[in-house]
Design an enzyme around this catalytic site. Sequence first.
Site, PDB file in Angstrom:
ATOM      1  N   HIS A  13       0.867  -1.177   0.000  1.00  0.00           N
ATOM      2  CA  HIS A  13       0.000   0.000   0.000  1.00  0.00           C
ATOM      3  C   HIS A  13       0.904   1.227   0.000  1.00  0.00           C
ATOM      4  O   HIS A  13       1.592   1.483   0.988  1.00  0.00           O
ATOM      5  CB  HIS A  13      -0.935   0.014   1.213  1.00  0.00           C
ATOM      6  CG  HIS A  13      -1.757   1.266   1.272  1.00  0.00           C
ATOM      7  ND1 HIS A  13      -2.534   1.687   0.222  1.00  0.00           N
ATOM      8  CD2 HIS A  13      -1.904   2.192   2.246  1.00  0.00           C
ATOM      9  CE1 HIS A  13      -3.128   2.813   0.550  1.00  0.00           C
ATOM     10  NE2 HIS A  13      -2.762   3.149   1.760  1.00  0.00           N
ATOM     11  N   ASP A  15       1.353   4.874   0.190  1.00  0.00           N
ATOM     12  CA  ASP A  15       1.054   6.278   0.468  1.00  0.00           C
ATOM     13  C   ASP A  15       2.177   7.099  -0.153  1.00  0.00           C
ATOM     14  O   ASP A  15       3.333   7.019   0.274  1.00  0.00           O
ATOM     15  CB  ASP A  15       0.982   6.520   1.973  1.00  0.00           C
ATOM     16  CG  ASP A  15      -0.117   5.698   2.630  1.00  0.00           C
ATOM     17  OD1 ASP A  15      -1.277   5.892   2.257  1.00  0.00           O
ATOM     18  OD2 ASP A  15       0.200   4.864   3.502  1.00  0.00           O
ATOM     19  N   ASP A 125      -7.730   1.941   1.850  1.00  0.00           N
ATOM     20  CA  ASP A 125      -7.526   2.738   3.060  1.00  0.00           C
ATOM     21  C   ASP A 125      -8.313   4.041   3.024  1.00  0.00           C
ATOM     22  O   ASP A 125      -7.968   5.000   3.689  1.00  0.00           O
ATOM     23  CB  ASP A 125      -6.026   3.048   3.216  1.00  0.00           C
ATOM     24  CG  ASP A 125      -5.670   3.481   4.632  1.00  0.00           C
ATOM     25  OD1 ASP A 125      -6.467   3.228   5.549  1.00  0.00           O
ATOM     26  OD2 ASP A 125      -4.603   4.077   4.810  1.00  0.00           O
ATOM     27  N   HIS A 354      -5.286  10.121   0.167  1.00  0.00           N
ATOM     28  CA  HIS A 354      -5.959  10.334   1.450  1.00  0.00           C
ATOM     29  C   HIS A 354      -5.047  10.909   2.517  1.00  0.00           C
ATOM     30  O   HIS A 354      -5.531  11.594   3.425  1.00  0.00           O
ATOM     31  CB  HIS A 354      -6.603   9.035   1.938  1.00  0.00           C
ATOM     32  CG  HIS A 354      -5.737   7.824   1.815  1.00  0.00           C
ATOM     33  ND1 HIS A 354      -5.716   7.046   0.685  1.00  0.00           N
ATOM     34  CD2 HIS A 354      -4.850   7.269   2.663  1.00  0.00           C
ATOM     35  CE1 HIS A 354      -4.869   6.056   0.848  1.00  0.00           C
ATOM     36  NE2 HIS A 354      -4.318   6.164   2.024  1.00  0.00           N
TER      37      HIS A 354
END
Length: 921
Positions: A13, A15, A125, A354
């Site tokens: 994941h 980010d 997420d 996000h």
Amino acid sequence: MTRTTAHLISHTHWDREWYMPYERHHVLLAKLMNELLETLEKDERYRYFHLDGQTIIIEDYLQIHPEKREQLERFILEGRIVIGPWYVLQDEFLTSSEANVRNLLIGHQDAAKYGVISKLGYFPDSFGNMGQAPQLLRQADIETAVFGRGVKPTGFDNMVGELNSSSYESPYSEMFWESPDGSSVLGLLFANWYSNGNEVPVDAGEAKAFWDKKIADAGKYASTPELLFMNGCDHQPVQRDLADALETARKLYPDTDFVHSSFEQYLEALGPSLPEDLVTVHGELRSQHTDGWGTLVNTASARVYLKQLNHQGQTLLEKGAEPLAALAYLLSGQAYPHALLTYAWKTLMQNHPHDSICGCSVDEVHREMVTRFEKSRHVGEAIMEESLKAISGQIGTMGVAAWGESAIPVTVFNTTGWERSGTVSVEVAVAKRYFKGGPNPAAIAEALDQLPLELARGRLLGADGRVLACKAEDLGTRFGYELPDDQFRKPYMARMVRLTFEAVQIPPLGYTTYAWVESPGSASAGAAGAAASPLRLTETGMENGFLAIQIREDGSYDVKDKHTGKVFAGLGVYENYGDIGNEYVFRQPEGDAALTTKGLDARITLAEHEPYRITYEIVHEWTVPASADASFEEEKRRMVPFRQRKAGRSSAQVPLRIVTRISLEANGTGIQVSATFNNQAKDHRLRVLFPTDLAASTLLADSIFEAAERAIEPAADWINPSNAQHQQAYVSVSDGSAGLVVANKGLNEYEVLRDGSNTIAVTLLRSVSELGDWGVFPTPEAQCLGEQTAQFAVRPYAGDAGWPEAFAWAYQYQVPWFTVQTGWQQGSLPAEYQPLEWQGRTMALSAFKLSEEHEDIILRWYNLAHQEQDFALVPHFPVEAVHASDILERRKQTAILDEGILRSTAGKAQIVTYALQTVQP
């Protein structure tokens, strides 16, 4: 006996920026991708890698290693690296409806270049999920969504909920997810999070303990023997010994098949074994059946300045650059700037992940975001400037009989989907002198400054010769330049005048042209002959034909709807609390009482009184605690969980001077408000309050392609004292006969207070000092010290009978006017123009642009009502065919026109897109 299959899906994941700046993460991404390519090359047993559903990872990697493109493409084509369907993993609630569509559209376009697009709605997420996601996904031929939040059993820190909870939303991690329109996808919840198969041990002893727990945890929620294990986590490196770890697991558990899988393989196996009793969850997934602490909704108020910049950027592209470029294409033949718009959107969307738009990263991240917002804006402004120039160059101003050759025409564009009136300011050059290789610019400026300039005392005329009330301000001489397409730059000096007036009934997606003409005489000549204004001052306020405003001594105001007689009293009180939470979560100190401006005398002055607008200025000289008390720093250093913190507010006070300007326009059906203040306080939250005193159990909030109905009282599991929620353009409370809507520009957090008054509270500022989450990350810039301005607007309406018009007003409030000085010229276009007419009272226009594949005019609406709405469309430009379309802008079935009119019916909450195939010259 049915065998169990353990599907391990390798992923990371990613980010893009978060607890480190973007470039630090960028370095780690390059390392990760190099290791992935090497592993895939060397180990045939390592079959698949899911690249987190976002194609921007490919862009970022190839920036550093362009030489790896061929190898990367090969593994994508072989299906071993799975990409798409998004460009970035956005926050769904803090990015606009069209931004969510562009994210999916551009993600598809980028993935298509490699030949393979993952058809999986991937939301690992997201801080809650938009209710219209299933409809969007189905329009893109996506039948399955996976998500990590929004539905119990996940709670704070991603802990698994108890199966015996009364509000447990699904007995399985598999369910159906349905949009308000009825579109449905298979929904898969990461009930044990997207790291439940991370770092699988190779050692037999460690593997036995690992798998005993993991298989049991997954089995708690799985409806089938097909168990999903996500082999990865945030920024997780590739597990290069995974194949060996799976061999160990196979020996330990001969009754379980361990497969290095992909989502495609997993779903193919899952489908036939799904039970018939899957639950359907409906609409928005916002974790309303949890204790309320882990929803992360307060990211909507972290670093409000980012939300304001994002609002400006999205609006500029959606309601400025795209529609104006489409009009320029239709009216002047100017090429539509697809590549530039894609670049502007991508630059903007790089701020939409996000952890970025949510304002929950370290300070360096958010400094870089400001630059990206500016870069995207600069491109959008350039596109708009070129489009306005192209359109205005075709307007035949010399054909307007009411104007003379000394007239200075100005054109006002309304890029919203409804007819619009409002106050407009436009700066015009009334005298211009070029100076390339000529006289001294200083001498030119001096000569222009000395002009008598009778035009500064002129009149503003409509095309019919009607005089409009207009204020003209002489701005003096300024430098400017032009960049012709066929020659070197042309600098000039120009004498400038600012014209401010009310533009009335400008057609949707169209324009109206006015002219400033010489009228020698007094400086007030601009108003001479204008129709009488419906605006008037009252003893303690102002009124027009729609509203009466009374301002109280404490600066709050009463708003009366003259059509219904309903009065909303005591609006606009400011409220202040302490905040010892973080960028993710608001946490009010124990025993902290609200400070408000109710009863605090304010200084009230008349700031503007023109026929088109009256404005009052309200000044509050207020003081609030300077920060949290001294114990707060120690609690943060020791990582005391925010719910266990005991810090209060300091005894020291600092000034909080709020300057409010409240305006009512001549034809305004609502009031417009700005609040400016210099924030010197830390660790606090500032809100503005709008008591409705309406009996209602639900509210309507603008969300993604819908006016989402939400309960005012949360579920029984909710124990957080705060019930803040997301909004886009507005939030509204109605009792059926009367309603109040509060619109905003970039203020994404509201709460309706559960104190019997149904007060709408809109957050203007939240000042915090740390990132929060898993470590100690100070963020002093999240205190948002310094000058701040918030903009919002208030409108009463007649409840069930008046909400469509009220919501259209709220959408229009977010969109600026676009203006251009037009030449005195012959031209093929009239002084007023609208490209189309449409009918559908509950329909909201969302997009007016061109498709990249066919150069079709793309028009998109969504039905705000949960019932069918008749719809009609009449194009006023040559159309060869009208095609039903979708969010990927594909031509679907051809629609039938009846004497040039498209007649249709929009289903409840339906998103409707049409592709208008224009007649090519």
